[in-house]
Design a protein around this motif. Sequence first.
Motif, mmCIF file in Angstrom:
data_model
loop_
_atom_site.group_PDB
_atom_site.id
_atom_site.type_symbol
_atom_site.label_atom_id
_atom_site.label_comp_id
_atom_site.label_asym_id
_atom_site.label_seq_id
_atom_site.Cartn_x
_atom_site.Cartn_y
_atom_site.Cartn_z
ATOM 1 N N ASP A 195 31.889 37.274 22.247
ATOM 2 C CA ASP A 195 31.357 36.223 21.369
ATOM 3 C C ASP A 195 31.030 36.779 19.988
ATOM 4 N N TRP A 196 30.329 37.913 19.947
ATOM 5 C CA TRP A 196 29.906 38.503 18.670
ATOM 6 C C TRP A 196 31.091 38.979 17.837
ATOM 7 N N ILE A 197 32.044 39.664 18.479
ATOM 8 C CA ILE A 197 33.134 40.282 17.719
ATOM 9 C C ILE A 197 34.000 39.223 17.043
ATOM 10 N N THR A 198 34.009 38.019 17.626
ATOM 11 C CA THR A 198 34.801 36.927 17.047
ATOM 12 C C THR A 198 34.073 36.265 15.877
ATOM 13 N N LYS A 199 32.765 36.089 16.005
ATOM 14 C CA LYS A 199 32.017 35.293 15.030
ATOM 15 C C LYS A 199 31.393 36.117 13.906
ATOM 16 N N ASP A 200 31.007 37.370 14.188
ATOM 17 C CA ASP A 200 30.145 38.114 13.261
ATOM 18 C C ASP A 200 30.909 39.132 12.429
ATOM 19 N N SER A 201 30.393 39.389 11.227
ATOM 20 C CA SER A 201 30.865 40.514 10.429
ATOM 21 C C SER A 201 30.387 41.811 11.074
ATOM 22 N N THR A 202 30.959 42.937 10.647
ATOM 23 C CA THR A 202 30.543 44.223 11.219
ATOM 24 C C THR A 202 29.045 44.480 11.028
ATOM 25 N N PRO A 203 28.477 44.291 9.827
ATOM 26 C CA PRO A 203 27.022 44.510 9.684
ATOM 27 C C PRO A 203 26.191 43.607 10.596
ATOM 28 N N ASP A 204 26.569 42.326 10.685
ATOM 29 C CA ASP A 204 25.805 41.404 11.539
ATOM 30 C C ASP A 204 25.934 41.797 13.009
ATOM 31 N N TYR A 205 27.140 42.203 13.407
ATOM 32 C CA TYR A 205 27.360 42.637 14.790
ATOM 33 C C TYR A 205 26.483 43.846 15.104
ATOM 34 N N LEU A 206 26.446 44.814 14.195
ATOM 35 C CA LEU A 206 25.680 46.042 14.450
ATOM 36 C C LEU A 206 24.179 45.779 14.460
ATOM 37 N N ILE A 207 23.726 44.804 13.701
ATOM 38 C CA ILE A 207 22.306 44.425 13.760
ATOM 39 C C ILE A 207 21.961 43.924 15.160
ATOM 40 N N LYS A 208 22.868 43.125 15.742
ATOM 41 C CA LYS A 208 22.646 42.625 17.092
ATOM 42 C C LYS A 208 22.692 43.762 18.118
ATOM 43 N N VAL A 209 23.599 44.712 17.889
ATOM 44 C CA VAL A 209 23.674 45.872 18.789
ATOM 45 C C VAL A 209 22.374 46.657 18.745
ATOM 46 N N GLU A 210 21.895 46.934 17.549
ATOM 47 C CA GLU A 210 20.650 47.687 17.378
ATOM 48 C C GLU A 210 19.490 46.968 18.060
ATOM 49 N N LYS A 211 19.431 45.656 17.887
ATOM 50 C CA LYS A 211 18.373 44.852 18.505
ATOM 51 C C LYS A 211 18.479 44.912 20.030
ATOM 52 N N ALA A 212 19.694 44.790 20.559
ATOM 53 C CA ALA A 212 19.888 44.813 22.015
ATOM 54 C C ALA A 212 19.478 46.156 22.601
ATOM 55 N N LEU A 213 19.859 47.247 21.957
ATOM 56 C CA LEU A 213 19.520 48.580 22.464
ATOM 57 C C LEU A 213 18.009 48.798 22.450
ATOM 58 N N ASN A 214 17.357 48.350 21.390
ATOM 59 C CA ASN A 214 15.897 48.494 21.320
ATOM 60 C C ASN A 214 15.215 47.661 22.403
ATOM 61 N N GLU A 215 15.718 46.462 22.637
ATOM 62 C CA GLU A 215 15.112 45.596 23.647
ATOM 63 C C GLU A 215 15.295 46.171 25.047
ATOM 64 N N GLU A 216 16.456 46.740 25.322
ATOM 65 C CA GLU A 216 16.681 47.332 26.642
ATOM 66 C C GLU A 216 15.766 48.538 26.858
ATOM 67 N N LYS A 217 15.525 49.289 25.805
ATOM 68 C CA LYS A 217 14.616 50.436 25.907
ATOM 69 C C LYS A 217 13.198 49.965 26.219
ATOM 70 N N VAL A 218 12.769 48.896 25.547
ATOM 71 C CA VAL A 218 11.442 48.328 25.804
ATOM 72 C C VAL A 218 11.379 47.761 27.214
ATOM 73 N N ARG A 219 12.471 47.165 27.655
ATOM 74 C CA ARG A 219 12.533 46.560 28.987
ATOM 75 C C ARG A 219 12.242 47.608 30.066
ATOM 76 N N VAL A 220 12.819 48.775 29.904
ATOM 77 C CA VAL A 220 12.581 49.845 30.879
ATOM 78 C C VAL A 220 11.105 50.220 30.890
ATOM 79 N N VAL A 221 10.530 50.345 29.705
ATOM 80 C CA VAL A 221 9.118 50.734 29.609
ATOM 81 C C VAL A 221 8.217 49.693 30.267
ATOM 82 N N GLU A 222 8.556 48.419 30.102
ATOM 83 C CA GLU A 222 7.666 47.352 30.552
ATOM 84 C C GLU A 222 7.738 47.100 32.055
ATOM 85 N N TYR A 223 8.938 47.180 32.655
ATOM 86 C CA TYR A 223 8.952 46.838 34.083
ATOM 87 C C TYR A 223 10.040 47.492 34.927
#
Length: 731
Positions: A219-247
């Motif tokens: 979905d992202w690779i079709t709709k987003d520019s490279t900078p916008d895609y990488l912002i989503k990647v960065e956000k996803a990686l940070n959220e997964e890291k927090v997810r591990v810490v939380e539960y």
Amino acid sequence: MANQGNGNIIQLEDGWNNVIKRGAIDVLERTLDDGFGTSFEPKEYIRIYTTCYDMCTQRSPYNWSRDLYQRHGETIEQYLRNTVLPALQDKTGQGGTILLNELKHRWSNHQIMNKWLKKFFTYLDRYYVKHHSLPTLEQAGLQRFKEEIYQNVKEDATAAIIALVDEEREGGIIDKTLVKSIVELYESMGMGSLDSYTADFETPFLEATRAYYARKREDWITKDSTPDYLIKVEKALNEEKVRVVEYLNPASEPKLRRVVEDEILQKVQMNLLEKEGSGCRVLLANDKSEDLQRMFHLFSRLDSGLQPMANIVESFITEMGNACIDKRQTRLDSGEKDKNDDPEFVKSLIDLHEKYLGVIREIFASHHLFQKALKNSFEEIINNDVGQFSNAELMSTFCDRVLKSGGEKLSEMEVEQSLDRIESVGQRLLNQRSASDDAEKLMIAKLKVQCGTQFTSKMEGMLNDLAIGNDTKVEFDKYVAKQPPINLSFSPQILTTGFWPSYKSPEIVIPENMTKCLEMFKEWHDVTHTKRKLTWVHSLGNATVRATFGKKSYDLQVTTLQAVALNAFNDGSTLGLEELQKSLNLDLETLKPLMHSLSCGKHKVITKSPASNKINSTDTFTANAKFTCNMRKIRIPMASIEASHSKARVDEDRSYAIEAVIVRIMKARKTMKHQQLISEVLSQLAFFKPQPRVIKKRIEALIDREYLERSADDQQQYNVSFLFFHVCIAH
């Protein structure tokens, strides 16, 4: 002990039914089912406990320990099978949260039941279980829960958790405490390991995560520019890291990270880098620093993830440089006279190099792949000549304009900056020239004319010392080969006193095996150079000492003074500072920093008593028998023992001192990484702390004069070009 008269014997059924079941088990089950807190009055608890105790301590055949242990398990099993499991099955299909809440409730109840039954049957755990090597009451209770409940609901529970996590990934709010409680249940079912957590939850969770991010990627690779895609990647990686810490369990973090990186970075790396209108080349052209830095950090997570990006950077810089060359060609084609003086062109190359050197430092953290990309691109640019004059000649003329009287009207600082910048561009070409000896002599000759003999005499002397050092080593090695073998590897270097900085040289007492090496060299030297006086400067020496602590051996990379001090503790003795001072013949100004490096630094191979970060005259020292380290080769730095110099003397000798230290380090180490060499030089020149950029200039100067060379495989690694360099200086 219980009374053993027949009238006081507690029969199994009587004690079980009338006291234990009625007073404890039935009460437990009833209060757990009603949802009320469970507790027992002290008098009632003592009555039940005493009955269990008496039934377990009666003499055979009235000792009911085995029967009580069996009924303990059967009681838990029946309650789980008849009450708990049906309650959970009723919740299956009503929604994941409903099932998980019921499972959390039943797991909590089970822990309460397990706790109280363990208290009542404590005597079983202490004696019967221990004597017969049986599972403890707590372990038996957990095992029953695993068999009767966990095995029947784990798949539904895992699916429910995955659904909740996906809901949270989509922005929903979930009960994280509930998820964490069920995760802890999975962990408990491993009975001391993470096997159940890994097999029953983590593996399907990672598979579901991969599927989730595969959908997102498309979905992202079709709709987003490279900078916008990488912002989503960065956000996803940070959220997964927090997810591990939380539960989740911390062990899941690297596995989860790799799955996400693979799905949304690795599989579309080239798509992102080369995406039309927003790829790496477009970001470079538009100076999108923040986006480039994000791209660099994200792709640095992948194995070999930066090489494709570095290739694009190299190609882009080369194009920009060739554009400067094309512009010069256009001017020549339009009729402009071709001459060896084109400051506009040279400045354009300098500005280009300066710009992307800054990009590589600030955005790409001076990573070696991007430094190599800059080097390779400018090698191609500089060698792409147009007109009858080479780019090298144009840069040489530019330098002359900067330096000579009546040339460029620049301030003293501007002159220095211009020369620094032109050197960093031109040195790549110079490094590829043949006939380097002639070029070196020519360079010194020009410097002598321009600056005077006093400026070049020390460099000429240093060059001469190193040039003849190879012959010296060959001759000495032939002499050593004819002598009785020694158990040390020894490599001396003769330097002429006047050409090199002066150093403090304490007369330390050298161990016998090292003394043999010195005597052997002195015998050869006195015969070979009868008119020279040999003075050993042990403070400049380096050594590798094999040290054994317990069953593990280490190679300690130390100075000669440190090696001698370590040798004093070989027999396991404990020495005071004054005692050590006498045995080594060192003054306290030298001995204190020496012992501080061995006992107070990062690697404490010597134990100091009393423990502190300061060396006092009353301290005692001994070898640290408990020393351990993950690395086999360990460098133990030592603070400089040199006396401070006046500012005028430091300013006068700074360049020579830096080059001398670089040469000494490289002759000892043979090959070193750039940052490691910078750190070594800074540690040895602590008395005036040169700036890293100054050290880098001296390294480049030594490379240009071919004392050092860059590794063909790694541009951030330097190798020795000439010969071994070690400890002694000859007058």
